[in-house]
Every structure is written in structure tokens, then in C-alpha cells.
Design a protein around this motif. Sequence first.
Motif: not given
Length: 111
Positions: A3, A37, A85, A101, A103
Amino acid sequence: MLTFEVKGSTGGAVVIKCEYEHKYQWNKKYFCKDTASNSKSCKDQIKTHLKNQWVNDGRFSLYDNTTGTFFMVIFRDLTPKDAGEYLCAVDVHLFPDKYTRLFLNIKEGEN
């Protein structure tokens, strides 16, 4: 799962580099907003099967560099609602898609 964070400003643009494994160089690539998610609930922003050329769709552009095994996404005209996200993803037939992933953080009033 890897991430990372990307920072942008209202009205500006961000350039996102998404890496993938060599064995997926000929698969479709996509960039999407994550809504629950997991990749099954991801709303595609841009998706392409084209290689080594820019593909444009609204505020998004995607370039799949098969030699470097990464794709670039340009996300323009950012608004505060764009924060959240996202997934850089590879479409894998008959298996779960591979994704990273990220952000997206949007600062208001700065360019």
C-alpha cells in the motif's frame, strides 16, 4: 499487500506508477476506486488491453509499459471527492486479480 500514498491538490493532477510481475505483461490493466476493500467491488476508472501506448478516458490516462513491467496512470482535475482508496490492478483470467492498494490524499486550495 503493498500500500502506498499519493498526494494531490484540488484542480491538479497526479501521476501514479503501478508495477506488476513480468508474467502479467500481456494481461489487461486497470485503475479503480475501491468501494469495499476488495477488487470485486472496485469501480473501474480506466481499463485497457492496449500495450505501450496512452489510452485516455475522461480525467484518466493509462500507459502500460510492458518492457518495464509497470503502468502509469494520470488522474487530472482532482476534487476533494476523489480522495480515498484505489487499486492498481492486473486482470488475471480465472484467478483473483493482482493489485496494489493506494490511498489518494487531496489538499484543497493548492496547485
